[in-house]
Design an enzyme around this catalytic site. Sequence first.
Site, PDB file in Angstrom:
ATOM      1  N   LYS A 141       0.789  -1.142  -0.017  1.00 47.37           N
ATOM      2  CA  LYS A 141       0.059   0.037  -0.141  1.00 47.37           C
ATOM      3  C   LYS A 141       0.817   1.343   0.038  1.00 47.37           C
ATOM      4  O   LYS A 141       0.617   2.097  -0.616  1.00 47.37           O
ATOM      5  CB  LYS A 141      -0.997  -0.072   1.113  1.00 47.37           C
ATOM      6  CG  LYS A 141      -2.013  -0.929   1.186  1.00 47.37           C
ATOM      7  CD  LYS A 141      -2.896  -1.130   2.232  1.00 47.37           C
ATOM      8  CE  LYS A 141      -3.953  -2.372   1.975  1.00 47.37           C
ATOM      9  NZ  LYS A 141      -4.550  -2.945   3.419  1.00 47.37           N
ATOM     10  N   GLN A 164      -4.742  -1.855   9.514  1.00 48.98           N
ATOM     11  CA  GLN A 164      -4.601  -3.043   8.935  1.00 48.98           C
ATOM     12  C   GLN A 164      -5.242  -3.998   9.658  1.00 48.98           C
ATOM     13  O   GLN A 164      -4.756  -4.346  10.900  1.00 48.98           O
ATOM     14  CB  GLN A 164      -3.155  -3.254   8.707  1.00 48.98           C
ATOM     15  CG  GLN A 164      -2.945  -4.619   7.968  1.00 48.98           C
ATOM     16  CD  GLN A 164      -3.250  -4.640   6.448  1.00 48.98           C
ATOM     17  OE1 GLN A 164      -3.171  -3.403   5.746  1.00 48.98           O
ATOM     18  NE2 GLN A 164      -4.046  -5.563   5.800  1.00 48.98           N
ATOM     19  N   ASP A 185     -11.486   2.602   3.737  1.00 51.91           N
ATOM     20  CA  ASP A 185     -11.857   1.084   3.767  1.00 51.91           C
ATOM     21  C   ASP A 185     -13.238   1.002   3.795  1.00 51.91           C
ATOM     22  O   ASP A 185     -13.922  -0.215   3.343  1.00 51.91           O
ATOM     23  CB  ASP A 185     -11.239   0.558   4.778  1.00 51.91           C
ATOM     24  CG  ASP A 185      -9.889  -0.389   4.455  1.00 51.91           C
ATOM     25  OD1 ASP A 185      -9.700  -0.651   3.230  1.00 51.91           O
ATOM     26  OD2 ASP A 185      -9.245  -0.376   5.496  1.00 51.91           O
TER      27      ASP A 185
END
Length: 284
Positions: free
Chosen positions: A53, A97, A120
């Site tokens: 990422k 994460q 997200d």
Amino acid sequence: MAHIIDGKRIAAEIRETLRQEVQWLREQRGLVPGLAVIIVGDDPASKVYVRMKRQACENAGIASFHHELPGDVSEGALLDLIHRLNADPAVHGILTQLPLPGHISERAVLETISPFKDVDGFHPYNVGLLSIGKPLFSPCTPFGVMELLRVEGIDPKSRHVVVVGRSNIVGKPMALLMLAADATVTVCHSRSMDLPGLVRSADILVAAVGKPRMIPGEWIREGAVVIDVGTNRLADGSLCGDVDFASAAEKASHITPSPGGVGPMTIAMLLQNTVKSLRRTHGL
Ligand code: NDP
């Protein structure tokens, strides 16, 4: 033999378009999108995803703010960091994460991230918007699937979509995005009866289970579109999907490989959501 949907190529094209957009925002408006990535502990797979990422941000010209916290960090300290990032105008997207260590409430963390920086799409506010068909940030993996279909000219409208898996990050949002695209949707899970029969009824199959090659080609209807979200690591270190690619490719009209299908799209959509967040903040 099925047409193989090249997610790697499609994701690279999206990232190149984003790079140009980010360059324009910087040169014409003096704006730089920023993504904060928080990783807790040292799970090797999480570290790989986070590195990918960061690299993708760098290539696109997006600023990435990396926060690596020890596995025994307190929930309070993590939430404090999120509050600071929520208030930081250089940060347009925040992601933590997953998975998190057991002593930290995933729910508390996801609910603390500002819904307007929740790239997200996991905050209940964004889940709600998605469920009423008005998403602000769609979860990146299912959003990536929709993009793959769009680029390939496959319209889910009025088709029977069978989603195998009902997780909050893949299966459920996938079903909602397909419904919003006017598909007829069936969601299957570990308690579903007659999975082979349900899969055989799919015009478009989305497999998101996490079980290596559990769906054989004989379950696939002739001419179906097969999207394999599964990313499973085998004992020899190689990766494979939830669908048995070789036999499924004999029956499907289109199929994604795994790796190289949905996976690369997830990161492309994360970058896209980050740029979208900057545009929203600045009314662009
Ligand atoms: P979860 O483990 O959270 O969910 C798996 C789902 O599969 C559950 O709903 C479970 O049902 C269902 N399931 C399990 N066994 C069966 C079975 N025998 N028959 C039918 N359904 C079953 O996984 P995720 O959704 O997080 O991930 C799914 C896969 O997608 C994984 O391989 C993961 O690595 C991959 N993935 C890939 C991403 C990417 O490409 N970027 C991103 C995210 C995930 P139940 O709810 O009843 O337990």
